[in-house]
Design a protein around this motif. Structure first.
Motif, PDB file in Angstrom:
ATOM      1  N   ARG A   1      -3.486  -6.857  -9.279  1.00  0.00           N
ATOM      2  CA  ARG A   1      -2.702  -8.057  -9.554  1.00  0.00           C
ATOM      3  C   ARG A   1      -3.527  -8.975 -10.419  1.00  0.00           C
ATOM      4  O   ARG A   1      -4.749  -8.858 -10.464  1.00  0.00           O
ATOM      5  CB  ARG A   1      -2.242  -8.747  -8.278  1.00  0.00           C
ATOM      6  CG  ARG A   1      -3.346  -9.078  -7.291  1.00  0.00           C
ATOM      7  CD  ARG A   1      -2.954  -9.945  -6.117  1.00  0.00           C
ATOM      8  NE  ARG A   1      -1.873  -9.466  -5.305  1.00  0.00           N
ATOM      9  CZ  ARG A   1      -1.504 -10.026  -4.153  1.00  0.00           C
ATOM     10  NH1 ARG A   1      -2.151 -11.064  -3.689  1.00  0.00           N
ATOM     11  NH2 ARG A   1      -0.504  -9.565  -3.463  1.00  0.00           N
TER      12      ARG A   1
ATOM     13  N   SER B   1       4.816 -12.524  -8.778  1.00  0.00           N
ATOM     14  CA  SER B   1       4.794 -11.754  -7.532  1.00  0.00           C
ATOM     15  C   SER B   1       4.149 -12.513  -6.374  1.00  0.00           C
ATOM     16  O   SER B   1       4.389 -12.188  -5.215  1.00  0.00           O
ATOM     17  CB  SER B   1       4.089 -10.414  -7.742  1.00  0.00           C
ATOM     18  OG  SER B   1       2.751 -10.615  -8.171  1.00  0.00           O
TER      19      SER B   1
ATOM     20  N   ASP C   1      -5.662   1.376  -5.625  1.00  0.00           N
ATOM     21  CA  ASP C   1      -4.225   1.633  -5.598  1.00  0.00           C
ATOM     22  C   ASP C   1      -3.369   0.394  -5.811  1.00  0.00           C
ATOM     23  O   ASP C   1      -2.144   0.490  -5.875  1.00  0.00           O
ATOM     24  CB  ASP C   1      -3.842   2.307  -4.273  1.00  0.00           C
ATOM     25  CG  ASP C   1      -4.171   1.440  -3.065  1.00  0.00           C
ATOM     26  OD1 ASP C   1      -4.929   0.460  -3.200  1.00  0.00           O
ATOM     27  OD2 ASP C   1      -3.664   1.756  -1.966  1.00  0.00           O
ATOM     28  N   ALA C   2      -3.990  -0.765  -5.917  1.00  0.00           N
ATOM     29  CA  ALA C   2      -3.232  -2.005  -6.121  1.00  0.00           C
ATOM     30  C   ALA C   2      -3.997  -2.900  -7.087  1.00  0.00           C
ATOM     31  O   ALA C   2      -5.230  -2.944  -7.065  1.00  0.00           O
ATOM     32  CB  ALA C   2      -3.011  -2.719  -4.798  1.00  0.00           C
TER      33      ALA C   2
ATOM     34  N   ASN D   1       2.261 -12.850   1.983  1.00  0.00           N
ATOM     35  CA  ASN D   1       0.818 -13.070   2.057  1.00  0.00           C
ATOM     36  C   ASN D   1       0.441 -13.986   3.217  1.00  0.00           C
ATOM     37  O   ASN D   1      -0.613 -14.606   3.208  1.00  0.00           O
ATOM     38  CB  ASN D   1       0.318 -13.715   0.751  1.00  0.00           C
ATOM     39  CG  ASN D   1       0.278 -12.732  -0.387  1.00  0.00           C
ATOM     40  OD1 ASN D   1      -0.617 -11.919  -0.485  1.00  0.00           O
ATOM     41  ND2 ASN D   1       1.272 -12.808  -1.259  1.00  0.00           N
TER      42      ASN D   1
ATOM     43  N   GLN E   1      -8.499  -5.668  -8.668  1.00  0.00           N
ATOM     44  CA  GLN E   1      -8.074  -4.337  -8.227  1.00  0.00           C
ATOM     45  C   GLN E   1      -8.636  -4.075  -6.837  1.00  0.00           C
ATOM     46  O   GLN E   1      -9.814  -4.349  -6.560  1.00  0.00           O
ATOM     47  CB  GLN E   1      -8.560  -3.269  -9.198  1.00  0.00           C
ATOM     48  CG  GLN E   1      -8.024  -1.912  -8.870  1.00  0.00           C
ATOM     49  CD  GLN E   1      -8.222  -0.930 -10.006  1.00  0.00           C
ATOM     50  OE1 GLN E   1      -8.897  -1.208 -10.977  1.00  0.00           O
ATOM     51  NE2 GLN E   1      -7.611   0.225  -9.866  1.00  0.00           N
ATOM     52  N   SER E   2      -7.789  -3.527  -5.986  1.00  0.00           N
ATOM     53  CA  SER E   2      -8.181  -3.246  -4.608  1.00  0.00           C
ATOM     54  C   SER E   2      -9.330  -2.248  -4.568  1.00  0.00           C
ATOM     55  O   SER E   2      -9.525  -1.475  -5.510  1.00  0.00           O
ATOM     56  CB  SER E   2      -6.991  -2.699  -3.817  1.00  0.00           C
ATOM     57  OG  SER E   2      -6.666  -1.397  -4.267  1.00  0.00           O
TER      58      SER E   2
ATOM     59  N   TRP F   1     -12.188  -7.132  -3.906  1.00  0.00           N
ATOM     60  CA  TRP F   1     -11.429  -6.602  -5.035  1.00  0.00           C
ATOM     61  C   TRP F   1     -12.257  -6.823  -6.292  1.00  0.00           C
ATOM     62  O   TRP F   1     -12.754  -7.931  -6.511  1.00  0.00           O
ATOM     63  CB  TRP F   1     -10.097  -7.319  -5.168  1.00  0.00           C
ATOM     64  CG  TRP F   1      -9.093  -7.017  -4.090  1.00  0.00           C
ATOM     65  CD1 TRP F   1      -9.300  -7.024  -2.746  1.00  0.00           C
ATOM     66  CD2 TRP F   1      -7.722  -6.702  -4.279  1.00  0.00           C
ATOM     67  NE1 TRP F   1      -8.141  -6.723  -2.087  1.00  0.00           N
ATOM     68  CE2 TRP F   1      -7.152  -6.527  -3.011  1.00  0.00           C
ATOM     69  CE3 TRP F   1      -6.921  -6.559  -5.413  1.00  0.00           C
ATOM     70  CZ2 TRP F   1      -5.807  -6.200  -2.838  1.00  0.00           C
ATOM     71  CZ3 TRP F   1      -5.576  -6.250  -5.232  1.00  0.00           C
ATOM     72  CH2 TRP F   1      -5.036  -6.065  -3.955  1.00  0.00           C
TER      73      TRP F   1
END
Length: 177
Positions: A119, A141, A116-117, A60, A111-112, A98
């Protein structure tokens, strides 16, 4: 000593509702055997707004700022601002919104925009003045140290590193700025 640590971990996992599920393996950048706490200090309004990334786990490094938006077009959101550079050396900061689904006090699943992503974003600790925060996720993560200012506050940044370490993060993995 190890038995007492295991017993403490087991009791913590069983008895505290603000903790993530405990596991047996290290995942990502934190030891899943260590419960991850969430701060109960303040409200969503207190942690909302712009934060500068002062330290992050690997992967990151391009993340510059995080904006916690309690309501954007009627829903909670988090803006992740990244620095991107072209091969010719031209760089710019690009923000991406997000969507955020509240999971509890100071916890969101983000969520993106492409869907698709995803966290989780947990505020593990924030100082009394809401100037510095330790951010983490149960799966380990990623972990971030955020501050309201791009520089200064080294005592608070150090405290945030210690809090992440207490919550099972390998603080030596943090890339500081």
């Amino acid at each position: 000593m190890l038995v007492r640590h295991r017993l403490t971990t087991l009791l913590s996992c069983a008895g505290l509702s603000l903790m993530a599920a405990c596991g047996d393996d290290a995942t990502g950048f934190r030891d899943a055997n260590v419960p991850l706490g969430v701060t109960t200090r303040g409200t969503t309004a207190d942690v909302s707004g712009e934060w500068f990334v002062r330290a992050t786990t690997p992967g990151n490094e391009d993340l510059q700022r995080v904006n916690i938006l309690p309501e954007r077009q009627g829903i909670p959101a988090v803006e992740l601002v990244r620095r991107t550079c072209e091969s010719n050396g031209d760089c710019e900061e690009v923000g991406e919104i997000w969507r955020a689904k509240p999971l509890g006090q100071h916890r969101w699943r983000i969520q993106s925009p492409q869907g698709d992503a995803a966290r989780e974003l947990w505020v593990v600790w924030v100082d009394e003045g809401f100037r510095t925060a330790a951010i983490g996720t149960p799966d380990g993560s990623y972990g971030w140290i955020l501050d309201r200012a791009p520089t200064g506050g080294s005592d608070r940044v150090t405290a945030a590193q210690e809090i992440l370490a207490f919550n099972g993060y390998d603080a030596a993995q943090l890339v500081t700025r």
